[in-house]
Scaffold this active site. Structure first.
Site, short mmCIF file in Angstrom:
data_model
loop_
_atom_site.label_atom_id
_atom_site.label_comp_id
_atom_site.label_asym_id
_atom_site.label_seq_id
_atom_site.Cartn_x
_atom_site.Cartn_y
_atom_site.Cartn_z
N LYS A 1 0.86 -1.19 0.00
CA LYS A 1 0.00 0.00 0.00
C LYS A 1 0.89 1.24 0.00
O LYS A 1 1.78 1.38 0.84
CB LYS A 1 -0.88 -0.04 1.26
CG LYS A 1 -2.20 0.67 1.12
CD LYS A 1 -3.04 0.38 2.37
CE LYS A 1 -4.39 1.04 2.30
NZ LYS A 1 -5.09 0.94 3.58
C1 E4P Z 1 -8.51 1.82 3.54
O1 E4P Z 1 -7.68 1.11 3.07
C2 E4P Z 1 -8.40 2.49 4.83
O2 E4P Z 1 -7.69 1.64 5.69
C3 E4P Z 1 -9.71 2.75 5.50
O3 E4P Z 1 -10.81 2.33 4.69
C4 E4P Z 1 -9.86 4.10 6.08
O4 E4P Z 1 -11.12 4.19 6.72
P1 E4P Z 1 -11.46 5.39 7.71
O5 E4P Z 1 -11.57 6.65 6.92
O6 E4P Z 1 -12.77 5.01 8.32
O7 E4P Z 1 -10.34 5.44 8.71
#
Ligand code: E4P
Length: 217
Positions: free
Chosen positions: A83
């Site tokens: 990522k």
């Molecule tokens: C995606 O990969 C992120 O980890 C996640 O969906 C972020 O979610 P949030 O905005 O609720 O923290």
């Protein structure tokens, strides 16, 4: 539509995986912090639970260090997905990591133009954040719609991973638009099954069944 679970909690991942609801996992530095565990150790454990891609995020922001961290993350397991932040350095790393055969997830996407860049860098997944846009009174679904159209216009193979999905309606709307994947917390995925008429209907059937005095088998 594929379901990824957005957590680094191995117990929750195991439970959902046993239910057949997990096609992959996404984590981020905040979720690693919440797990209280070391990133390499917990990510390796998660990769052993699920068959699909498990996203683990680099912490560096400059290209050279991103590549060093990516090399460490890539060794965790075959189903790892690296990522990367949606920055110029992150995109450069994406292009090179994809050329080397790695899966990538370009994260923190908040505009269609950013998603276009991720697709041009050959990302396996791009993660537009629905909930965080909603938090600032911008409809996150408009972004999913725009990205879907752009990717379809040009046949980009990068998968739209609708992220920061926090409600069952987020999941339904992302599915209607045609997002390839949604990632959501375990409780949101489990909440998809709920409907008051299902619960009421089941209660009536169970009560009537008890009155028959019958048993099956
Ligand atoms: C995606 O990969 C992120 O980890 C996640 O969906 C972020 O979610 P949030 O905005 O609720 O923290």
């Amino acid at each position: 539509m594929k379901f990824f679970v957005d957590t680094a909690d191995v117990n929750e991942i195991r439970e959902l995986n046993d239910l057949g609801l997990v096609d992959g996992v996404t984590t981020n530095p905040s979720l690693i912090l919440k797990s209280g565990r070391a990133i390499l150790e917990v990510t390796k454990e998660i990769c052993g639970i699920v068959e699909g891609p498990v996203s683990a995020e680099v912490a560096a922001t400059d290209y050279e260090t991103i590549m060093k961290e990516a090399a460490v993350i890539a060794k965790i397991a075959d189903n790892i997905c690296i990522k990367l932040p949606l920055t110029l350095d992150g995109l450069k790393a994406c292009k090179n990591l994809v050329s080397d055969g790695h899966k990538t997830n370009v994260t923190l996407c908040f505009s269609a133009n950013q998603a276009l860049l991720a697709a041009k860098a050959g990302a396996t997944f791009v993660s537009p954040f629905i909930g965080r846009l909603d938090d600032i009174a911008i409809d996150g679904m408009d972004l999913i719609r725009e990205i879907r159209q752009i990717f379809d216009n040009y046949g980009f193979e990068t998968e739209i991973l609708a992220a920061s999905a926090r409600t069952v309606n987020h999941i339904k709307e992302a599915a209607l638009i045609g997002a390839d994947v949604v990632t959501a917390p375990p409780a949101t995925l489990k909440a998809l099954v709920k409907h008051p008429l299902t619960e009421a209907g089941l209660a009536t059937f169970l009560a009537d069944w008890a009155k028959t005095g019958q048993k099956i088998g």
